[in-house]
Design a protein around this motif. Structure first.
Motif, PDB file in Angstrom:
ATOM      1  N   SER A 172      39.415  42.809  37.211  1.00 30.80           N
ATOM      2  CA  SER A 172      40.729  43.427  37.336  1.00 30.80           C
ATOM      3  C   SER A 172      40.602  44.740  38.096  1.00 30.80           C
ATOM      4  CB  SER A 172      41.329  43.656  35.947  1.00 30.80           C
ATOM      5  OG  SER A 172      40.423  44.377  35.134  1.00 30.80           O
ATOM      6  N   GLU A 210      36.209  38.978  34.361  1.00 33.76           N
ATOM      7  CA  GLU A 210      37.536  39.222  34.915  1.00 33.76           C
ATOM      8  C   GLU A 210      37.483  40.510  35.726  1.00 33.76           C
ATOM      9  OE1 GLU A 210      41.483  38.319  32.745  1.00 33.76           O
ATOM     10  OE2 GLU A 210      41.049  40.441  32.335  1.00 33.76           O
ATOM     11  N   THR A 266      43.941  38.065  40.194  1.00 38.37           N
ATOM     12  CA  THR A 266      42.677  38.587  39.681  1.00 38.37           C
ATOM     13  C   THR A 266      41.564  37.581  39.894  1.00 38.37           C
ATOM     14  OG1 THR A 266      43.827  39.882  37.985  1.00 38.37           O
ATOM     15  CG2 THR A 266      41.483  39.442  37.634  1.00 38.37           C
TER      16      THR A 266
END
Length: 327
Positions: A166, A164, A192
């Protein structure tokens, strides 16, 4: 390992696949390390190495490990290393296993030998998402992975965990000369983004980069024209459904030290063309033939000419067996 351890979206995809200039080293050296002169390439080797999950040996001063939630990552070293995590530490040991939390995120650890040499480990816990969960993860379109792994190879199974990316994570150093954002899919997104990335590919790219600098091609990193691709993006480009890119194990690269967006004149003939890609191809191929330490990183190698959307480049991957094309 010793010295080397250390492609609904088509038109938008093609436009977005134009090369972006990659940034160089992002981690501040630890006190025992010094900044090299601007003209000198520093490979980032350490006098010790670790072995990850029993078979990947790493002696780089910065490295990222990508773990499944709750996974216990086996880490071994031939010499005792201390484990420093923030204000906490472990006694020096050769067994340095780490159990990933259940929550996605980043844990940063320093491994130190008795002389103060330090390895920065960026331990990233991925987010679980199996094929049964659908073709998107948190709104990010993935598409459909092949139901069965290519020729039964385990490294061609559909990923069940994704990184992920982010805020701030794109700048994370995943090895001495590469950052996570260099491998993001060029697929447009308003949220994202996610990706998968092979640790073995990172070691291979570092070895090739070092060899390129030894050849006299000064470069602090490669421009990664294409790293991870979602199956949806990959299909939009018309590429094979078993591409190593959708498994995070391939990179299309070129050297662009002057930042003009195309391969540098590697062969010195005054022209930027496929012959420069051929020179890089030959270098990578020579490593697989002449370096025993490079054999565990065996994989695919392809040479590509320029077209209306990109300059010449080379494809490298870590599929586990030798494959060559483009000649």
């Amino acid at each position: 390992m010793k010295k080397f351890l250390g492609k609904a979206i088509l038109s938008a995809a093609l436009l977005s696949a134009l090369p972006q200039v990659a940034q160089a080293r992002l981690v501040t050296p630890t006190p025992n390390q010094t900044q090299p002169p601007a003209s000198q390439f520093e490979p980032g080797h350490l006098p010790f190495s670790i072995t990850l999950r029993d078979d990947l040996e790493v002696n780089l001063d910065t490295f990222a490990v990508f773990a499944h939630p709750g996974e216990t990552v086996r880490i071994r070293s031939e010499q005792a290393l201390s484990w420093v995590e923030g204000d906490a530490s472990r006694p020096a040991a050769t067994a340095l296993d780490w159990t990933a939390p259940d929550t996605p995120g980043l844990t940063q650890v320093q491994l130190r030998d008795d002389d103060g040499h330090t390895m920065q480990l960026n331990l990233v816990v991925m987010r679980a998402h199996s094929p049964a969960d659908g073709e998107a993860i948190n709104g990010y379109q993935l598409g459909s992975y092949p139901a069965e792994p290519y020729l039964g190879h385990a490294n061609y199974r559909a990923p069940e965990n994704f990184l992920e990316v982010s805020d701030g994570m794109a700048d994370l150093a995943v090895s001495p000369h590469f950052r996570l954002g260099q491998f993001l899919c060029k697929q447009p997104t308003d949220g994202t983004p996610y990706l998968v990335l092979s640790e073995r590919l990172l070691v291979k790219l570092e070895g090739i980069l070092e060899a390129a600098n030894d050849r006299g091609w000064r470069a602090d990193t490669f421009t990664v024209m294409s790293g991870y691709r979602t199956p949806a993006y990959n299909a939009g480009l018309g590429n094979g459904r078993h591409s190593r890119h959708i498994y995070g194990g391939a990179a299309d690269i070129f050297i662009d030290a002057n930042g003009d967006g195309v391969m540098d004149d590697l062969n010195g003939d005054g022209v930027h063309d496929r012959k420069d890609a051929a020179a890089l191809f030959d270098l990578v191929d020579s490593l697989s033939h002449n370096s025993p330490s490079f054999s565990p990183l065996i994989g695919g190698l392809g040479e590509y000419a320029s077209n209306a959307h990109h300059g010449p480049f080379v494809h490298v991957d870590e599929r586990g067996w030798r494959a060559r094309w483009g000649r």
